[in-house]
Write an enzyme that holds these catalytic residues in place. Sequence first.
Site, PDB file in Angstrom:
ATOM      1  N   LYS A  41       0.817  -1.220   0.000  1.00  0.00           N
ATOM      2  CA  LYS A  41       0.000   0.000   0.000  1.00  0.00           C
ATOM      3  C   LYS A  41       0.849   1.267   0.000  1.00  0.00           C
ATOM      4  O   LYS A  41       1.791   1.393   0.772  1.00  0.00           O
ATOM      5  CB  LYS A  41      -0.902  -0.018   1.246  1.00  0.00           C
ATOM      6  CG  LYS A  41      -1.903   1.101   1.298  1.00  0.00           C
ATOM      7  CD  LYS A  41      -3.218   0.639   1.886  1.00  0.00           C
ATOM      8  CE  LYS A  41      -4.284   1.709   1.865  1.00  0.00           C
ATOM      9  NZ  LYS A  41      -4.565   2.278   0.566  1.00  0.00           N
ATOM     10  N   GLY A  46       6.320   0.963   5.890  1.00  0.00           N
ATOM     11  CA  GLY A  46       7.243   0.051   5.216  1.00  0.00           C
ATOM     12  C   GLY A  46       7.318   0.295   3.719  1.00  0.00           C
ATOM     13  O   GLY A  46       8.402   0.304   3.127  1.00  0.00           O
ATOM     14  N   CYS A  47       6.175   0.514   3.106  1.00  0.00           N
ATOM     15  CA  CYS A  47       6.133   0.709   1.654  1.00  0.00           C
ATOM     16  C   CYS A  47       6.807   2.018   1.266  1.00  0.00           C
ATOM     17  O   CYS A  47       7.448   2.115   0.218  1.00  0.00           O
ATOM     18  CB  CYS A  47       4.700   0.667   1.155  1.00  0.00           C
ATOM     19  SG  CYS A  47       3.928  -0.944   1.470  1.00  0.00           S
ATOM     20  N   THR A  48       6.683   3.029   2.126  1.00  0.00           N
ATOM     21  CA  THR A  48       7.352   4.311   1.873  1.00  0.00           C
ATOM     22  C   THR A  48       8.859   4.128   1.961  1.00  0.00           C
ATOM     23  O   THR A  48       9.602   4.589   1.077  1.00  0.00           O
ATOM     24  CB  THR A  48       6.853   5.379   2.866  1.00  0.00           C
ATOM     25  OG1 THR A  48       5.446   5.564   2.659  1.00  0.00           O
ATOM     26  CG2 THR A  48       7.575   6.698   2.666  1.00  0.00           C
ATOM     27  N   ALA A  51      10.026   2.292  -1.205  1.00  0.00           N
ATOM     28  CA  ALA A  51       9.966   3.147  -2.399  1.00  0.00           C
ATOM     29  C   ALA A  51      11.056   4.223  -2.358  1.00  0.00           C
ATOM     30  O   ALA A  51      11.690   4.516  -3.384  1.00  0.00           O
ATOM     31  CB  ALA A  51       8.590   3.790  -2.513  1.00  0.00           C
TER      32      ALA A  51
END
Length: 153
Positions: A41, A46-48, A51
């Site tokens: 998401k 974590g995804c930030t 990325a």
Amino acid sequence: MQIKLQKGDKAPDFRLKNADEIEIALKDLLTKRVVVYFYPKDNTPGCTTQAEEFSALVESFAAKDTIIVGISPDTPQSHRNFIAKKSLKILLLSDPDKSVATRYGAYGKKMMYGKEVQGIIRSAFVIERDGSISQSFYNVRAKGNAQKVFESL
């Protein structure tokens, strides 16, 4: 039975919309080596981290003739906001029905907070120009994943 792609497997083709609602197909990207990573998401911690780490290494990957593609179930609009908010330098694609993630073995049963749930399995793949997978990473940690993938090239 969940799919697990291995070295030498043909990468499943896809055609997905980017942040600008333009359809991008894997075959269009294979003028270079492609790193495809699946994440759950936009705008989550974590995804930030993942990325931002891929974005920080984008020039290093480019020097190895490699482009980065992040895929999640988020909408193109969500990707636009995520890219703008975090100044991301990578291509993000929208897989709303999770069909591409499923074909890569990046969607299915996983453990989350001690419970088995269905969801995106954080994964990364290195795809060579001939469309074959040269590396596959399943159940990766967000932090440090970009560096590990880079070191595998």
